[in-house]
Write a protein that holds these residues in place. Structure first.
Motif, mmCIF file in Angstrom:
data_model
loop_
_atom_site.group_PDB
_atom_site.id
_atom_site.type_symbol
_atom_site.label_atom_id
_atom_site.label_comp_id
_atom_site.label_asym_id
_atom_site.label_seq_id
_atom_site.Cartn_x
_atom_site.Cartn_y
_atom_site.Cartn_z
ATOM 1 N N VAL A 9 0.827 -1.211 0.000
ATOM 2 C CA VAL A 9 0.000 0.000 0.000
ATOM 3 C C VAL A 9 0.863 1.264 0.000
ATOM 4 O O VAL A 9 1.904 1.328 0.644
ATOM 5 C CB VAL A 9 -0.959 -0.012 1.212
ATOM 6 C CG1 VAL A 9 -0.216 0.038 2.536
ATOM 7 C CG2 VAL A 9 -1.952 1.140 1.113
ATOM 8 N N PRO A 11 -0.002 5.553 -0.090
ATOM 9 C CA PRO A 11 -0.940 6.671 -0.269
ATOM 10 C C PRO A 11 -0.399 7.654 -1.307
ATOM 11 O O PRO A 11 0.518 8.417 -1.019
ATOM 12 C CB PRO A 11 -0.994 7.326 1.123
ATOM 13 C CG PRO A 11 -0.198 6.436 2.042
ATOM 14 C CD PRO A 11 0.716 5.633 1.186
ATOM 15 N N GLN A 136 -5.244 -2.967 8.360
ATOM 16 C CA GLN A 136 -4.024 -2.447 8.987
ATOM 17 C C GLN A 136 -4.063 -2.702 10.488
ATOM 18 O O GLN A 136 -4.853 -2.091 11.214
ATOM 19 C CB GLN A 136 -3.921 -0.938 8.712
ATOM 20 C CG GLN A 136 -2.825 -0.199 9.455
ATOM 21 C CD GLN A 136 -1.413 -0.643 9.118
ATOM 22 O OE1 GLN A 136 -1.005 -1.720 9.520
ATOM 23 N NE2 GLN A 136 -0.688 0.190 8.377
ATOM 24 N N TRP A 139 1.854 -0.515 12.605
ATOM 25 C CA TRP A 139 2.217 0.861 12.296
ATOM 26 C C TRP A 139 1.807 1.901 13.324
ATOM 27 O O TRP A 139 1.762 3.088 13.033
ATOM 28 C CB TRP A 139 1.612 1.237 10.950
ATOM 29 C CG TRP A 139 2.473 0.845 9.798
ATOM 30 C CD1 TRP A 139 2.941 -0.390 9.521
ATOM 31 C CD2 TRP A 139 2.996 1.714 8.787
ATOM 32 N NE1 TRP A 139 3.716 -0.355 8.385
ATOM 33 C CE2 TRP A 139 3.756 0.919 7.909
ATOM 34 C CE3 TRP A 139 2.873 3.064 8.523
ATOM 35 C CZ2 TRP A 139 4.413 1.444 6.805
ATOM 36 C CZ3 TRP A 139 3.513 3.584 7.420
ATOM 37 C CH2 TRP A 139 4.273 2.776 6.576
ATOM 38 N N LYS A 189 -2.201 -6.681 7.878
ATOM 39 C CA LYS A 189 -0.845 -6.117 7.947
ATOM 40 C C LYS A 189 -0.530 -5.889 9.419
ATOM 41 O O LYS A 189 -1.269 -5.185 10.111
ATOM 42 C CB LYS A 189 -0.780 -4.799 7.167
ATOM 43 C CG LYS A 189 0.629 -4.190 7.129
ATOM 44 C CD LYS A 189 0.727 -3.044 6.119
ATOM 45 C CE LYS A 189 2.143 -2.554 5.973
ATOM 46 N NZ LYS A 189 2.325 -1.577 4.900
ATOM 47 N N LYS A 264 12.348 -3.018 1.927
ATOM 48 C CA LYS A 264 13.663 -2.834 1.303
ATOM 49 C C LYS A 264 14.181 -4.118 0.649
ATOM 50 O O LYS A 264 15.325 -4.497 0.853
ATOM 51 C CB LYS A 264 14.641 -2.292 2.341
ATOM 52 C CG LYS A 264 15.665 -1.355 1.709
ATOM 53 C CD LYS A 264 16.530 -0.663 2.703
ATOM 54 C CE LYS A 264 17.699 -0.058 1.964
ATOM 55 N NZ LYS A 264 18.632 0.631 2.848
ATOM 56 N N THR A 286 6.904 -1.903 -2.157
ATOM 57 C CA THR A 286 6.191 -0.644 -2.325
ATOM 58 C C THR A 286 7.067 0.351 -3.077
ATOM 59 O O THR A 286 6.801 0.685 -4.240
ATOM 60 C CB THR A 286 5.732 -0.090 -0.972
ATOM 61 O OG1 THR A 286 4.845 -1.045 -0.384
ATOM 62 C CG2 THR A 286 4.975 1.227 -1.140
ATOM 63 N N ARG A 287 8.154 0.790 -2.452
ATOM 64 C CA ARG A 287 8.986 1.782 -3.143
ATOM 65 C C ARG A 287 9.558 1.256 -4.467
ATOM 66 O O ARG A 287 9.602 2.015 -5.443
ATOM 67 C CB ARG A 287 10.074 2.297 -2.200
ATOM 68 C CG ARG A 287 9.484 3.232 -1.131
ATOM 69 C CD ARG A 287 10.460 3.523 -0.025
ATOM 70 N NE ARG A 287 10.726 2.333 0.769
ATOM 71 C CZ ARG A 287 11.642 2.271 1.730
ATOM 72 N NH1 ARG A 287 12.392 3.332 1.990
ATOM 73 N NH2 ARG A 287 11.813 1.166 2.437
#
Ligand SMILES: Cc1cc2nc3c(=O)[nH]c(=O)nc-3n(C[C@H](O)[C@H](O)[C@H](O)COP(=O)(O)OP(=O)(O)OC[C@H]3O[C@@H](n4cnc5c(N)ncnc54)[C@H](O)[C@@H]3O)c2cc1C
Ligand SMILES: Cc1cc2nc3c(=O)[nH]c(=O)nc-3n(C[C@H](O)[C@H](O)[C@H](O)COP(=O)(O)O)c2cc1C
Length: 610
Positions: A9, A11, A136, A139, A189, A264, A286-287
């Motif tokens: 996910v 945003p 979720q 976090w 998650k 990562k 994600t990234r």
């Protein structure tokens, strides 16, 4: 073709009036077409206005938001991926000045109301065409605060033993199953380790995982970290790769349902190794998908070298992103503009000379070549990459070398004619008889005119990062940006005592929140002193004199001084060429000193104009 790669996910903040926009649809369409088998779509507001973060957040608290979301799921499905919707309730609600902790201040009746909100949202998600939801429970958001012994001190049935702390989560799962159907997959998650004193840790996480398995949850995505330990949730450059995979493996030992790992995971080999070692069943990225929508497609084709890798800088994908553009990506100028930028063949093939092989020059050369021009790239250094290839940068923040690596790979792939080790002058450029010249020579160093600045004990910041040696003893660094502060970190790691002198009250304004906090926390543990609101008066062989905030002069015994005062615009070569070549363009830092992202976007813009 389905695979084990999930897009985690993110945003985007591309909604307008909380509705799906074309821009958002293009963003997700590119990732679906790029081979992600499942995309987790950003979390909507479930309980307007209490959990509403603003008009760039989607909403799903009402049926009127369904058509836009239906269009989005159709787009993702047409691209070949499945779509889950992320469902979350924040830990704190209310206006900025008067935030209230939901886990502390909500009655059990109110928590029951929120459970129903999750259920209603899941029902609507199914109507909108989603294939499942991701709840979720990590976090530092509401569910994880209730799970956490560090945050949850409730005296009622939602506090105390783990069974009670997990009650809300299990009620949410039941509500989702009730409203969306028991055949509607739920992924949870979870932050399996909060890394907080007295916090939620692995043994409890394993127990919760077992409860979720019993409650027929489809899969668990294992994240980590809480609001104050965010480095574990979104690992920055300073954290090693695949750092959460061993934690995922511990959860996998406790249950039989599929476990997803995230964090990562830098390349396909790393992903394969995690799966082969049995640490997880699925890989979420994600990234890497923000930087390269085609990550999975390229991995499947066995062409990992074609992947444009994330450099984990969190500069443009986080916070409010880039002014005027919003959330974007330093390494990929197309991110967030997928449907807007088209590479069209040029009407006339031109002979193009690009001077400077940094990010701006390489991107300009790439785009010009993609458009069919004949391109020659001239770089004075023995290698391409500009500032990003400075040897000391690679040793300090190794993730960034991926940026010049990819650009150079693309330059070579396109067969661009590269000349290294030649400092181009106007005469040299004119001798090539170009139709168009791109000057991308980087910024001019700015050296403030302090008395004594030319002394042998002074090193310019870029020379330092380029590898200059011959310094020692106590070090002072003049500058307020990341170039100065990262140099301080480098010195401190070698046991050197460092003083940073910043002119203003604010420093590190060129960094976003997470990497800034990471760097300042690190410096706080080392022998680094930060002096702000100071003015350098003079420099002598073993002394630096500065004026402090109150106007008093202070002498600092110092052996080496690094001056990192930034760069200035440098249009000199372009000015010389104007009127002598048909088209002359400036790109990157020599036009507007800034960041790698700005330089690449500028190179792309110029490449599209030639
Ligand atoms: C120490 C340091 C760390 C940084 N870290 C980051 C970071 O982590 N993230 C980020 O986004 N930004 C970072 N920046 C900023 C970023 O590096 C620059 O904005 C970016 O490199 C600018 O790209 P450019 O191509 O315009 O210029 P440069 O990268 O400076 O490249 C210009 C190139 O032109 C060549 N050149 C110059 N004159 C000639 C000539 N006459 N003939 C041939 N070649 C010539 C130079 O050798 C050089 O290779 C950092 C900057 C510094 C100084
Ligand atoms: C800028 C940014 C914002 C994020 N926001 C959220 C979020 O609100 N909720 C969430 O569960 N994950 C969020 N993520 C986390 C990712 O889904 C993922 O777990 C994390 O980035 C680690 O994966 P990666 O290294 O592949 O990026 C965010 C990631 C980034 C980069």
């Amino acid at each position: 073709m389905l695979n084990r790669v999930i897009m985690g996910v993110y945003p985007t903040h591309y909604a307008l009036d909380s509705q799906v926009t074309d821009r958002m649809a293009w963003f997700y369409r590119a990732r679906a077409r790029g081979g992600a088998s499942l995309i987790v779509v950003e979390g909507p507001c479930l309980d307007y206005p209490h959990d509403y973060s603003g008009e760039t957040q989607l909403r799903l608290d009402d049926d009127s938001f369904l058509p836009g979301l239906q269009r989005l799921t159709e787009t993702i499905h047409a691209g070949g991926a499945r779509a889950f919707l992320h469902l979350n309730y924040p830990a704190r609600t209310g206006p900025r000045e008067a935030r209230v902790s939901v886990h502390e201040h909500s009655s059990s009746v109110e928590l029951g109301r929120l459970v129903r909100k999750f259920g209603e949202a899941a029902g609507r998600a199914r109507e909108a065409g989603f294939d499942g939801v991701e709840v979720q429970a990590g976090w530092g958001e509401l569910i994880s605060r209730l799970l956490s012994p560090a945050y949850n001190h409730r005296p009622d049935e939602y506090g105390g033993p783990l069974y009670n702390r997990g009650r809300f989560l299990l009620q949410v799962i039941a509500a989702v199953q009730d409203k969306a159907g028991s055949d509607f997959p739920i992924q949870v998650k979870m932050s399996a380790r909060e890394f907080l004193p007295g916090g939620f840790e692995i043994e409890e996480a394993q127990a919760v995982a077992a409860m979720l398995e019993k409650a027929a949850v489809a899969s668990i995505l294992v994240s980590a970290g809480s609001a104050d330990t965010r480095r574990w949730s979104v690992p920055p450059q300073a954290v090693p790769p695949a750092v959460l995979a061993p934690i995922a493996a511990q959860i996998r030992e406790a249950v039989g349902i599929p476990i997803v790992t995230v964090g990562k995971i830098k390349n396909p080999d790393m992903a394969e190794a995690i799966l082969a070692a049995g640490q997880a069943d699925f890989i979420a990225l994600t990234r890497p998908f923000i930087t390269d929508p085609d990550w999975a497609k390229k991995a499947r084709k066995g062409r990992p070298q074609d992947i444009r890798g994330c450099i984990y800088c969190l500069q443009e994908c986080a916070g409010s992103g880039v002014p005027g553009l919003g959330r974007a990506c330093v390494a990929n100028p197309y991110t967030g503009q997928e449907g807007l930028i088209r590479i069209r063949k040029a009407r006339k093939k031109k002979r193009v000379v690009v001077v400077g092989g940094g990010p701006a020059g390489m991107q300009a050369a790439i785009t010009a070549a993609e458009r069919g021009h004949s391109v020659r790239l001239i770089e004075q250094a023995p290698r391409l990459g500009g500032v990003f290839s400075y040897p000391r940068i690679a040793g300090y923040k190794g993730d960034v070398v991926e940026l010049p690596r990819y650009l150079e790979h693309r330059v070579r792939q396109l067969g661009i004619d590269v000349t290294l080790g030649v400092r181009a002058t106007a005469a040299h450029v004119l001798a090539q008889e170009p139709d168009a010249v791109v000057v991308a020579t980087g910024s001019r160093r700015f050296i403030p005119p302090y008395p004594g600045i030319e002394g042998e004990n002074v090193i310019e910041g870029r020379d330092f990062w380029a590898g200059r040696d011959g310094f020692g003893g106590r070090v002072a660094i003049i500058g307020a940006g990341s170039v100065a502060f990262e140099a301080a970190d480098w010195f401190a790691d070698r046991g050197t005592e460092v003083t940073i002198l910043a002119r203003g009250a604010d420093y590190l304004k060129d960094m976003t929140e997470l990497p800034r906090k990471e760097l300042l926390d690190r410096l706080g543990t080392k022998r680094v002193r930060i002096l702000s609101k100071v003015q350098v008066v003079s420099i002598e062989p073993a002394l630096l004199v500065y004026r402090d905030e109150e106007g008093g002069e202070v002498s600092l015994a110092i052996d080496t001084i690094v001056v990192a005062a930034g760069g200035r615009r440098d249009p000199a070569l372009a000015e010389e060429l104007k009127g002598r070549v048909q088209e002359v363009y400036l790109a990157g830092d020599c036009d507007q000193p800034g960041t790698g992202g700005m330089a690449i976007r500028s190179g792309l813009g110029v490449g599209l104009r030639i």
